[in-house]
Design a protein around this motif. Sequence first.
Motif, PDB file in Angstrom:
ATOM      1  N   ARG A 204       0.847  -1.181   0.000  1.00 44.99           N
ATOM      2  CA  ARG A 204       0.000   0.000   0.000  1.00 44.99           C
ATOM      3  C   ARG A 204       0.884   1.234   0.000  1.00 44.99           C
ATOM      4  O   ARG A 204       2.083   1.155   0.262  1.00 44.99           O
ATOM      5  N   PRO A 205       0.336   2.409  -0.293  1.00 47.07           N
ATOM      6  CA  PRO A 205       1.168   3.622  -0.302  1.00 47.07           C
ATOM      7  C   PRO A 205       1.714   3.926   1.091  1.00 47.07           C
ATOM      8  O   PRO A 205       1.166   3.472   2.101  1.00 47.07           O
ATOM      9  N   VAL A 206       2.767   4.693   1.141  1.00 51.02           N
ATOM     10  CA  VAL A 206       3.422   5.009   2.412  1.00 51.02           C
ATOM     11  C   VAL A 206       2.445   5.635   3.397  1.00 51.02           C
ATOM     12  O   VAL A 206       2.451   5.314   4.595  1.00 51.02           O
ATOM     13  N   HIS A 207       1.584   6.521   2.908  1.00 45.24           N
ATOM     14  CA  HIS A 207       0.649   7.208   3.806  1.00 45.24           C
ATOM     15  C   HIS A 207      -0.524   6.323   4.223  1.00 45.24           C
ATOM     16  O   HIS A 207      -1.267   6.669   5.143  1.00 45.24           O
ATOM     17  N   GLY A 208      -0.742   5.197   3.551  1.00 43.60           N
ATOM     18  CA  GLY A 208      -1.782   4.263   3.956  1.00 43.60           C
ATOM     19  C   GLY A 208      -3.176   4.553   3.448  1.00 43.60           C
ATOM     20  O   GLY A 208      -4.106   3.787   3.693  1.00 43.60           O
ATOM     21  N   ILE A 209      -3.362   5.655   2.713  1.00 46.42           N
ATOM     22  CA  ILE A 209      -4.695   6.027   2.217  1.00 46.42           C
ATOM     23  C   ILE A 209      -4.895   5.444   0.819  1.00 46.42           C
ATOM     24  O   ILE A 209      -4.235   5.854  -0.132  1.00 46.42           O
ATOM     25  N   PHE A 210      -5.813   4.478   0.703  1.00 50.15           N
ATOM     26  CA  PHE A 210      -6.104   3.916  -0.613  1.00 50.15           C
ATOM     27  C   PHE A 210      -7.594   3.722  -0.853  1.00 50.15           C
ATOM     28  O   PHE A 210      -7.996   3.287  -1.930  1.00 50.15           O
ATOM     29  N   MET A 211      -8.418   4.056   0.125  1.00 52.45           N
ATOM     30  CA  MET A 211      -9.863   3.948  -0.038  1.00 52.45           C
ATOM     31  C   MET A 211     -10.478   5.341  -0.191  1.00 52.45           C
ATOM     32  O   MET A 211     -10.094   6.285   0.527  1.00 52.45           O
ATOM     33  N   PRO A 212     -11.431   5.510  -1.112  1.00 53.14           N
ATOM     34  CA  PRO A 212     -12.057   6.826  -1.321  1.00 53.14           C
ATOM     35  C   PRO A 212     -12.637   7.441  -0.054  1.00 53.14           C
ATOM     36  O   PRO A 212     -12.463   8.636   0.196  1.00 53.14           O
ATOM     37  N   ALA A 213     -13.336   6.642   0.759  1.00 53.71           N
ATOM     38  CA  ALA A 213     -13.955   7.184   1.975  1.00 53.71           C
ATOM     39  C   ALA A 213     -12.907   7.656   2.970  1.00 53.71           C
ATOM     40  O   ALA A 213     -13.128   8.635   3.703  1.00 53.71           O
ATOM     41  N   ASP A 214     -11.765   6.980   3.018  1.00 54.29           N
ATOM     42  CA  ASP A 214     -10.682   7.428   3.903  1.00 54.29           C
ATOM     43  C   ASP A 214     -10.117   8.759   3.431  1.00 54.29           C
ATOM     44  O   ASP A 214      -9.803   9.645   4.235  1.00 54.29           O
ATOM     45  N   LEU A 215      -9.984   8.909   2.107  1.00 53.18           N
ATOM     46  CA  LEU A 215      -9.501  10.177   1.555  1.00 53.18           C
ATOM     47  C   LEU A 215     -10.482  11.300   1.885  1.00 53.18           C
ATOM     48  O   LEU A 215     -10.069  12.392   2.290  1.00 53.18           O
TER      49      LEU A 215
END
Length: 237
Positions: A204-215
């Motif tokens: 996963r990306p370093v920042h851990g954000i990969f879901m639309p709702a999390d963004l």
Amino acid sequence: MPSTPVTQKNDEVRTAKKQGVDGKTSRKTQILVSGPYMEILIGGPYTKSNREEVTYGHTALRVVVDGTDTTYDFGRYGREWGPFDSRGEGILKVWNDFSSFIAGENAYGRQTVGFVYPLEQEEARKIHGFFTGLICSAENRKSMANAKVYRLQQNYHATSYNCTTITIDGAQQTGKQIVYNPEAHAKRQGLTFIEDMAATGQSRPVHGIFMPADLRSMLEANTVCPYTKKNIYGQKR
């Protein structure tokens, strides 16, 4: 001399307009964005006509500059494989007409929220430069009405290279701190229990954000780089 109630209310409204927030009155402050801007578009879940729930949402990036209006829309629009179709051809649609893009999203019965950030011209052009770099090595696919379609060299991956991660990468070309306090929002919202278990241990990306709702959660809570305006497109089905 102390301010009168009328003067106080006028001061509140002026302050609200300057900050780009709602005033403490019964009327909403209308925020107009002139000049270049980007809009981070986050689509929510929806229910298919067969009552199947689609929980994971979608993300895209809109850039308006130099008389152009472009939406970069990445996703699993080609061949898919892997558990839960978690991998696939990395297909990028480049829309030259926003109304066509959003009409397609609305047709699903999902609501899309757009977070607007004013930009300098050079900042907006850097986003275009980022996507142009991806397209240079991409394979052309059959174009659609109002959109060119490319298969990128890198394949789609549900947790490390998807619509949300590529939108974040594009937005970060501006130098704006879009990613802020991600650990508080990387909850993997939208995944079913089984999908969440399958995602454990995946890259996963370093920042851990990969879901639309999390963004969406992160953008709404970001006080370091707040959005200027929030647009709502469509109704929830």
